[in-house]
Design an enzyme around this catalytic site. Sequence first.
Site, PDB file in Angstrom:
ATOM      1  N   HIS A 123       6.017  -5.516   5.991  1.00  0.00           N
ATOM      2  CA  HIS A 123       5.603  -4.700   7.145  1.00  0.00           C
ATOM      3  C   HIS A 123       5.528  -5.565   8.411  1.00  0.00           C
ATOM      4  O   HIS A 123       5.060  -6.710   8.358  1.00  0.00           O
ATOM      5  CB  HIS A 123       4.239  -4.082   6.847  1.00  0.00           C
ATOM      6  CG  HIS A 123       3.816  -3.023   7.816  1.00  0.00           C
ATOM      7  ND1 HIS A 123       2.925  -3.263   8.824  1.00  0.00           N
ATOM      8  CD2 HIS A 123       4.177  -1.720   7.919  1.00  0.00           C
ATOM      9  CE1 HIS A 123       2.738  -2.146   9.507  1.00  0.00           C
ATOM     10  NE2 HIS A 123       3.480  -1.198   8.981  1.00  0.00           N
ATOM     11  N   SER A 324       8.157   5.493  -7.359  1.00  0.00           N
ATOM     12  CA  SER A 324       8.108   5.555  -5.897  1.00  0.00           C
ATOM     13  C   SER A 324       8.410   6.970  -5.427  1.00  0.00           C
ATOM     14  O   SER A 324       9.200   7.686  -6.041  1.00  0.00           O
ATOM     15  CB  SER A 324       9.119   4.579  -5.301  1.00  0.00           C
ATOM     16  OG  SER A 324       9.205   4.782  -3.910  1.00  0.00           O
TER      17      SER A 324
HETATM   18  C1  LIG Z   1       1.778   1.397   6.439  1.00  0.00           C
HETATM   19  C2  LIG Z   1       1.912   0.043   5.909  1.00  0.00           C
HETATM   20  C3  LIG Z   1       1.094  -1.002   6.369  1.00  0.00           C
HETATM   21  C4  LIG Z   1       0.140  -0.842   7.518  1.00  0.00           C
HETATM   22  O1  LIG Z   1      -0.863   0.026   7.213  1.00  0.00           O
HETATM   23  P1  LIG Z   1      -1.669   0.742   8.382  1.00  0.00           P
HETATM   24  O2  LIG Z   1      -2.626   1.547   7.574  1.00  0.00           O
HETATM   25  O3  LIG Z   1      -0.683   1.557   9.160  1.00  0.00           O
HETATM   26  O4  LIG Z   1      -2.317  -0.304   9.201  1.00  0.00           O
HETATM   27  C5  LIG Z   1       1.224  -2.230   5.770  1.00  0.00           C
HETATM   28  N1  LIG Z   1       2.100  -2.437   4.783  1.00  0.00           N
HETATM   29  C6  LIG Z   1       2.903  -1.462   4.328  1.00  0.00           C
HETATM   30  C7  LIG Z   1       3.854  -1.767   3.208  1.00  0.00           C
HETATM   31  C8  LIG Z   1       2.837  -0.194   4.875  1.00  0.00           C
HETATM   32  O5  LIG Z   1       3.658   0.759   4.408  1.00  0.00           O
END
Ligand SMILES: *Cc1c(COP(=O)(O)O)cnc(C)c1O
Length: 377
Positions: A123, A324
């Site tokens: 991410h 998934s």
């Molecule tokens: C959505 C997501 C995040 C971030 O999460 P938030 O709740 O939007 O801060 C981190 N890692 C992955 C793999 C995600 O899909």
Amino acid sequence: MTPPNLSPADQQRLDDLYARLRECSTRSVGYPCNQAFDYSDLFRFLEFSINNVGDPFHGTNYRLNTMEFEREVLADFARFSRAPADEWWGYVTSGGTEGNMYGLYVARELFPDGICYFSEDTHYSVAKVLRLQHTRNIMIKSQPDGQMDYADLRETLRIHRDVPPIIFANIGTTMTGAVDDLAQIRAIMDDLAIGNAYIHADAALSGMILPFVDAPQPWTFADGADSISISGHKMLGSPVPCGVVLARKANVDRIARSIEYIGALDTTIAGSRSGFSPLLLWHRLRSLGDAGLRNMVHTCLGNAGYAVQQFRAQGIEAWCHPNSITVVFPKPPPSMMEKWTIAPRKNIGHLIVMPHVTRPTIDAFVADYATALKPPP
Ligand SMILES: *Cc1c(COP(=O)(O)O)cnc(C)c1O
């Protein structure tokens, strides 16, 4: 207290906003946010300025808090992620990003010279957190399906054997739902005789899927994770962003600091924290129960399989990882992007089959995609 007094024009703006959000919510198919929930039981708690500042297990001088409910939420997540009994700690965060930041913070405090390894499919927020913390880091290649390239990890770790590794593992990547295999990562470190290491699991979406499937990929504390971050507004669903982070207690205790002013242990990243979001999570967990959660997850997995079939029936090469709900397909033509809320990257797009993404919605999406591919008459 005087009642609120909005001008008719401002009132109208709220009405228009409400109508727009209503219209969008069912077409939001590309982001992993469950839109199917009813929290009307909890509306009355918006009357209070609730605040869960500080450590949920330590309490605070600020009495308007929901920490008792927060602890019950955390205990459920500890059970889902197989945290060692009485050896875990955690709190309800503002979302997955804060949870990842917390995990990386604990790791960095334990291993100040450690190097963080994360894959290309990680991410986007993680690079930012590492920069904020000045943590040394190395990006590892990804396989085409989105999993970490374990051969590249092994080779890179081998070169830096003298420095403790901090592994940032994706438990469901954002774009393809790929799960980095903790068992394989542990095996590589054992093989290289690396003793000191930390593993953080970013289970933003899949952390609420894998506890309810029959053959989950290894992702829990029992599989070697040292901290885990899960988003609350993704699979569970919440009107305000939130999440949960859990970590091994012994590691957390080493970095706890007591602050006299709030009468609390300053173990969390945020100071003031929502006292409302723990109530939302608690309401969701209690109203669905384990059986309801399992049912929700299995319905979504079934619908994801259905979506793959429907795409393929139209000659569109869609696919999905085991366990998934992220259905991956070639990036759709621009005309699709106007009607549907999709998150594209490079040459792929995806449908995230959340509970509000029903079979009729999938049918409509696939039909629009197939139409958009046809040359104009
Ligand atoms: C959505 C997501 C995040 C971030 O999460 P938030 O709740 O939007 O801060 C981190 N890692 C992955 C793999 C995600 O899909």
